[in-house]
Design a protein around this motif. Structure first.
Motif, PDB file in Angstrom:
ATOM      1  N   GLU A   1     -12.283  55.198  40.197  1.00 26.90           N
ATOM      2  CA  GLU A   1     -11.141  55.406  39.303  1.00 26.90           C
ATOM      3  C   GLU A   1     -11.443  54.902  37.895  1.00 26.90           C
ATOM      4  O   GLU A   1     -11.066  55.532  36.903  1.00 26.90           O
ATOM      5  N   ASN A   2     -12.123  53.757  37.800  1.00 25.73           N
ATOM      6  CA  ASN A   2     -12.471  53.222  36.479  1.00 25.73           C
ATOM      7  C   ASN A   2     -13.383  54.181  35.723  1.00 25.73           C
ATOM      8  O   ASN A   2     -13.178  54.459  34.538  1.00 25.73           O
TER       9      ASN A   2
ATOM     10  N   GLY B   1     -20.924  59.334  39.878  1.00 20.31           N
ATOM     11  CA  GLY B   1     -20.459  59.167  41.259  1.00 20.31           C
ATOM     12  C   GLY B   1     -18.949  59.090  41.363  1.00 20.31           C
ATOM     13  O   GLY B   1     -18.400  58.247  42.099  1.00 20.31           O
ATOM     14  N   ILE B   2     -18.253  59.956  40.656  1.00 18.39           N
ATOM     15  CA  ILE B   2     -16.790  59.881  40.585  1.00 18.39           C
ATOM     16  C   ILE B   2     -16.129  60.516  41.801  1.00 18.39           C
ATOM     17  O   ILE B   2     -15.092  60.038  42.283  1.00 18.39           O
ATOM     18  N   LEU B   3     -16.697  61.582  42.334  1.00 19.77           N
ATOM     19  CA  LEU B   3     -16.038  62.333  43.399  1.00 19.77           C
ATOM     20  C   LEU B   3     -16.088  61.579  44.726  1.00 19.77           C
ATOM     21  O   LEU B   3     -17.075  60.899  45.047  1.00 19.77           O
ATOM     22  N   ARG B   4     -15.035  61.769  45.514  1.00 21.79           N
ATOM     23  CA  ARG B   4     -14.921  61.118  46.823  1.00 21.79           C
ATOM     24  C   ARG B   4     -14.829  62.162  47.927  1.00 21.79           C
ATOM     25  O   ARG B   4     -14.365  63.276  47.708  1.00 21.79           O
ATOM     26  N   ASN B   5     -15.254  61.739  49.117  1.00 18.99           N
ATOM     27  CA  ASN B   5     -15.021  62.543  50.318  1.00 18.99           C
ATOM     28  C   ASN B   5     -13.594  62.337  50.792  1.00 18.99           C
ATOM     29  O   ASN B   5     -12.858  61.481  50.269  1.00 18.99           O
ATOM     30  N   ALA B   6     -13.201  63.085  51.788  1.00 15.80           N
ATOM     31  CA  ALA B   6     -11.835  62.978  52.318  1.00 15.80           C
ATOM     32  C   ALA B   6     -11.549  61.596  52.875  1.00 15.80           C
ATOM     33  O   ALA B   6     -10.399  61.131  52.855  1.00 15.80           O
TER      34      ALA B   6
ATOM     35  N   ASN C   1     -10.488  68.293  38.627  1.00 13.55           N
ATOM     36  CA  ASN C   1     -10.949  68.078  39.999  1.00 13.55           C
ATOM     37  C   ASN C   1     -11.466  66.659  40.180  1.00 13.55           C
ATOM     38  O   ASN C   1     -11.214  66.000  41.201  1.00 13.55           O
ATOM     39  N   ALA C   2     -12.184  66.159  39.159  1.00  8.43           N
ATOM     40  CA  ALA C   2     -12.714  64.791  39.238  1.00  8.43           C
ATOM     41  C   ALA C   2     -11.593  63.761  39.226  1.00  8.43           C
ATOM     42  O   ALA C   2     -11.615  62.789  39.985  1.00  8.43           O
TER      43      ALA C   2
ATOM     44  N   GLY D   1      -8.959  59.743  42.845  1.00 12.45           N
ATOM     45  CA  GLY D   1      -7.731  59.012  43.112  1.00 12.45           C
ATOM     46  C   GLY D   1      -7.059  58.499  41.862  1.00 12.45           C
ATOM     47  O   GLY D   1      -5.965  57.924  41.915  1.00 12.45           O
ATOM     48  N   LEU D   2      -7.703  58.695  40.691  1.00 15.97           N
ATOM     49  CA  LEU D   2      -7.141  58.206  39.430  1.00 15.97           C
ATOM     50  C   LEU D   2      -5.821  58.872  39.124  1.00 15.97           C
ATOM     51  O   LEU D   2      -4.858  58.212  38.704  1.00 15.97           O
ATOM     52  N   LEU D   3      -5.750  60.181  39.333  1.00 13.16           N
ATOM     53  CA  LEU D   3      -4.547  60.919  38.983  1.00 13.16           C
ATOM     54  C   LEU D   3      -3.348  60.424  39.771  1.00 13.16           C
ATOM     55  O   LEU D   3      -2.258  60.208  39.230  1.00 13.16           O
ATOM     56  N   GLU D   4      -3.564  60.197  41.047  1.00 16.20           N
ATOM     57  CA  GLU D   4      -2.466  59.710  41.892  1.00 16.20           C
ATOM     58  C   GLU D   4      -2.048  58.315  41.471  1.00 16.20           C
ATOM     59  O   GLU D   4      -0.859  57.985  41.448  1.00 16.20           O
ATOM     60  N   ASP D   5      -3.037  57.471  41.128  1.00 10.42           N
ATOM     61  CA  ASP D   5      -2.737  56.107  40.703  1.00 10.42           C
ATOM     62  C   ASP D   5      -1.910  56.107  39.415  1.00 10.42           C
ATOM     63  O   ASP D   5      -0.908  55.387  39.291  1.00 10.42           O
ATOM     64  N   ILE D   6      -2.321  56.933  38.415  1.00  4.76           N
ATOM     65  CA  ILE D   6      -1.566  57.024  37.159  1.00  4.76           C
ATOM     66  C   ILE D   6      -0.166  57.564  37.417  1.00  4.76           C
ATOM     67  O   ILE D   6       0.832  57.063  36.863  1.00  4.76           O
TER      68      ILE D   6
END
Length: 776
Positions: free
Chosen positions: A339-340, A375-380, A637-638, A643-648
């Motif tokens: 997220e950072n 390395g921003i993208l995450r798996n499910a 998408n990134a 998870g940044l978008l959800e956190d914001i």
């Protein structure tokens, strides 16, 4: 190429002053047109107005007669001169071959130094050798010109004879070129009279062409059929003479040789004229442009080097963005590395887009490169995605049905523009608007709004500006009507950017974040009422500020295009209507076509497959906009994957969850309005719409589609500055005939800012009501 340029390009440079003064006559037509409008506005006596119109027609006819007389005199002079030269050359060439006198030991050579009127003088020369080749009249046709030139002899008079024969050949070729140029002179002037009479009838609603062309031009000696036939007979005569003298009687060979010289002459003339035309064009343009000052230089701190100020500013913006990016990479803002890093990338992209340190699309191309290494993208399951899987996910996000729909919209716009359908529609609507400024203004604003639904708001203002040119050129000096019309087109084009899903890139981005896809039906249901009311309000504001009816009671009337409807235009319209109908019915046929992007493929493969559009049209697509949208989608998408978008969104939700949805929509609309006024509308959508979508999804009662669509429409509301969107930038560059800009920043501030606020209010009031009514 305009005919005035074509005339100059194809004219014989030495004869340029003897052609029809096409540009002068065209300026006279526009001057008469302006006087006609002024007389109509200033005079209350219809008879006096008719008298002024009649005087203008007489003035034009007088100038036309002078041009016809000029062409007649020059043609008559050149015809006599060239025909006499041809007769003399023919006579000379008939005597140019020496006769063998069987009763004397001499060969008689013609004396070429004697005048052309005295060709009987000969000089008797002795024969020095039996090995000399004697050329007789009987074998003249049996020997080529090259053979006669290469005859071996020590006779100095023979060498003089060969040299003079070469001169005669050059004179004959020169005569052929001149006669061909005279033939071209007649045709170019005939076309000039035809074109200028057509222009007169179109601009002044006259019927002069059929009368003057038939009774005056075509009855004048240079343009009579028998004159043209006689001229071409003389050209054929030259060809035969040349063939007999130098090509062993082969006319086709003679024509080929002489046309080679003709082409060389034309190439030389055109290259010379082209350079003159370019220089003249530069002088014309420079007459309206202030001398460019030397570039402002700035010193690089702590060094002795200097660079241009604009480059220095871009460098400072870039270094600032990089600095912010590095700092944020090392600051723990969200307690999670992905997220950072994603937040750092988001802010970095926003700074780069806002400052335009490098082109917008270049920033978009940089985003995919940074997403994977960081390395921003995450798996499910929340683990970091491997580089190979991450790169695949990034590229998948960059091409979707939304991008395909953008390309389909480009193909429709290209076809409608290329085949003149948009211009024909616009001119017919404007021709029915009358001459009152208020109705002409409303008509041109309505046309601009409608065309922006189908062709880009980059092309629409340019088209509309060209359509009102007959009005602009007949306005009094410093009239406020010109700025009023231009500003009306620009603001209406901005408003038209929200009217349909393909009318602007920000709408394409908005639809990307709506689930389910609203389809064309719902979009029209929400956007069209807002657009229509906004255009009417803008029209009223322009009337209130500029008062066009008070300054100019009547404008010059726009003439509709008179071109016949072609099969290609019908085909383009059928494909366009079919595509739009399928887009509107997308929700009912979704199980069969899957996505609107599939429908967008129809105009692409049909237009390019049938060669309605070609490779050049494909290259002319706004690929920079496509790349910008793709970069934004990969960033979106990134931001989602990390998870940044959800956190914001959760943090924003805590501050607004107690507010009504209409209040939340109002907050986001005004936030986007401020952002899109100073920055690109598309960039505003790229940065803010994803956040709005997540906020709407995390509300106690989710309203993601309502907030996203409202925010997307608000991106088109920013129009308070000259830099607020392409239409405003196009309008502020328009200049009057003296080189003075029609619009200033003040014009946009006075009208654009109030209209921006009104449009935003309509979005979160009327728009909210309609969206809530359809279940959003």
């Amino acid at each position: 190429m305009k005919f005035s340029h074509s005339l100059q390009f194809n004219a014989v440079p030495d004869w340029i002053d003897h052609y029809v003064a096409y540009d002068q006559l065209k300026k006279l037509i526009f001057q008469i047109e302006k006087e006609k409008v002024e007389a109509f506005n200033n005079s209350t006596d219809p008879e006096k107005t008719s008298s002024n119109i009649s005087q203008g027609k007489d003035k034009f006819l007088s100038q036309l007669d002078l041009q016809l007389e000029k062409v007649f005199d020059f043609y008559s002079q050149k015809e006599t001169e060239l025909y006499n030269s041809l007769d003399s050359l023919d006579h000379l060439l008939s005597a140019c071959m020496p006769d063998q006198n069987l009763h004397h030991d001499t060969i008689q050579y013609p004396n070429f130094n004697t005048p052309l009127t005295n060709l009987d003088s000969t000089v008797n020369l002795p024969v020095h050798s039996i090995n000399e080749v004697v050329v007789t009249k009987e074998n003249r046709r049996k020997m080529s010109f090259e053979s006669r030139m290469s005859t071996q002899t020590h006779d100095t008079h023979h060498h003089e004879y060969v040299g003079q024969l070469v001169d005669l050949r050059s004179q004959l070729i020169s005569l052929y070129v001149s006669l061909s140029e005279l033939d071209s002179y007649v045709e170019l002037n005939r076309m000039a009279f035809e074109k200028i009479l057509k222009k007169h009838d179109k601009v002044l609603d006259g019927d002069l062409k059929s009368q003057y062309l038939k009774k005056m031009v075509l009855d004048s000696r240079p343009f009579m059929p028998q004159t043209v036939e006689a001229l071409r007979a003389q050209i054929e005569r030259v060809e035969r003479i040349y063939a007999d003298a130098f090509c062993n009687g082969h006319v086709s060979l003679a024509i080929r040789q002489m046309k080679t010289h003709l082409r060389d002459q034309i190439t030389y003339d055109r290259n010379t004229v082209w350079k003159d035309m370019v220089n003249q064009e530069r002088k014309t343009l420079d007459a309206h442009v202030k001398e460019k000052d030397a570039p402002v230089m700035k010193k690089i701190p702590f060094t002795s080097f200097k660079i241009r100020a604009d480059l220095f500013n871009d460098l400072i913006a870039f270094l600032f963005s990089i600095t912010v990016f590095i700092i944020l990479l090392n600051v723990d803002c969200f307690g999670d590395r992905q997220e950072n890093y994603c937040f750092a990338l988001l802010i970095f992209a926003a700074c780069m887009w806002a400052t335009e340190a490098i082109p917008l699309y270049a920033t978009s191309l940089m985003i995919p490169f940074l997403i994977v290494p960081l390395g921003i993208l995450r798996n499910a399951d929340g683990t970091q995605m491997a580089a190979k899987a991450a790169s695949k996910a990034v590229f998948q996000s960059m091409f979707s049905g939304t991008i395909m729909m953008l390309l389909g919209g480009f193909s429709l716009a290209a076809a409608l523009s290329k085949y003149g359908i948009a211009k024909a529609f616009a001119s017919h609507v404007l021709s029915r608007a009358g001459t009152r400024p208020r109705w002409v203004l409303l008509a041109i604003m309505s046309v601009a709004t409608f065309l922006c639904m189908w062709i880009s708001n980059v092309a629409t203002p340019v088209l509309c500006f060209s359509l009102i040119n007959p009005i602009l050129r007949t306005l009094p000096d410093d009239s406020p009507v010109g700025p009023c019309l231009l500003l009306g087109i620009a603001l209406a084009s901005c408003i038209g950017g929200m009217a349909s899903p393909i009318s602007s890139p920000q709408n394409i981005i908005t639809i990307q974040y709506m689930n389910p896809d609203p389809g064309w039906g719902i979009w029209f249901g929400v956007a069209l009422p807002i657009s229509i009311i906004s255009v009417v309000c803008c029209w009223g504001a322009l009337l209130l500020v500029y008062k066009p009816d008070k300054h100019v009671p009547h404008l010059n009337k726009i003439k509709p295009t008179r071109d016949k409807i072609t099969g290609a235009q019908v085909f383009v319209m059928v494909v366009t209507i079919l595509t739009i109908a399928l887009w509107c019915a997308e929700s009912t046929i979704e199980e069969h076509i899957g996505d609107t992007g599939i429908i967008a493929a129809i105009p692409l493969f049909v237009f390019f497959g049938t060669k309605i559009l070609g490779k050049d049209d494909l290259n002319a697509f706004l690929w920079s906009v496509v790349v910008l949208a793709q970069g934004g989608m990969s960033l979106g998408n990134a931001v989602t994957s990390s998870g940044l978008l959800e956190d914001i969104a959760l943090k924003i939700k805590d501050g607004v969850q107690d507010l009504a949805p209409i209040a939340i929509l109002a907050i986001f609309c005004f936030l986007i309005l401020v952002f899109s006024t100073f920055v690109s509308h598309t960039v505003a959508a790229l940065i803010i719409v994803p956040i709005v979508q997540q906020v709407g999804q995390n509300l106690p009662i989710p309203h993601p589609n309502l907030l996203v669509m409202g925010a997307g429409l608000a991106c088109s509301a920013g129009m308070g500055l000259p830099v607020s969107g392409y239409p405003n930038m196009s309008a502020v560059m328009m200049e009057d005939p003296t080189g003075k800009p029609y619009l200033k920043t003040k014009d946009f501030l006075v009208v654009g800012i109030p209209i921006s606020i009104i449009v935003t209010l309509l979005i979160f009031t009327l728009g909210y009501g309609i969206m809530a009514g359809v279940g959003y």
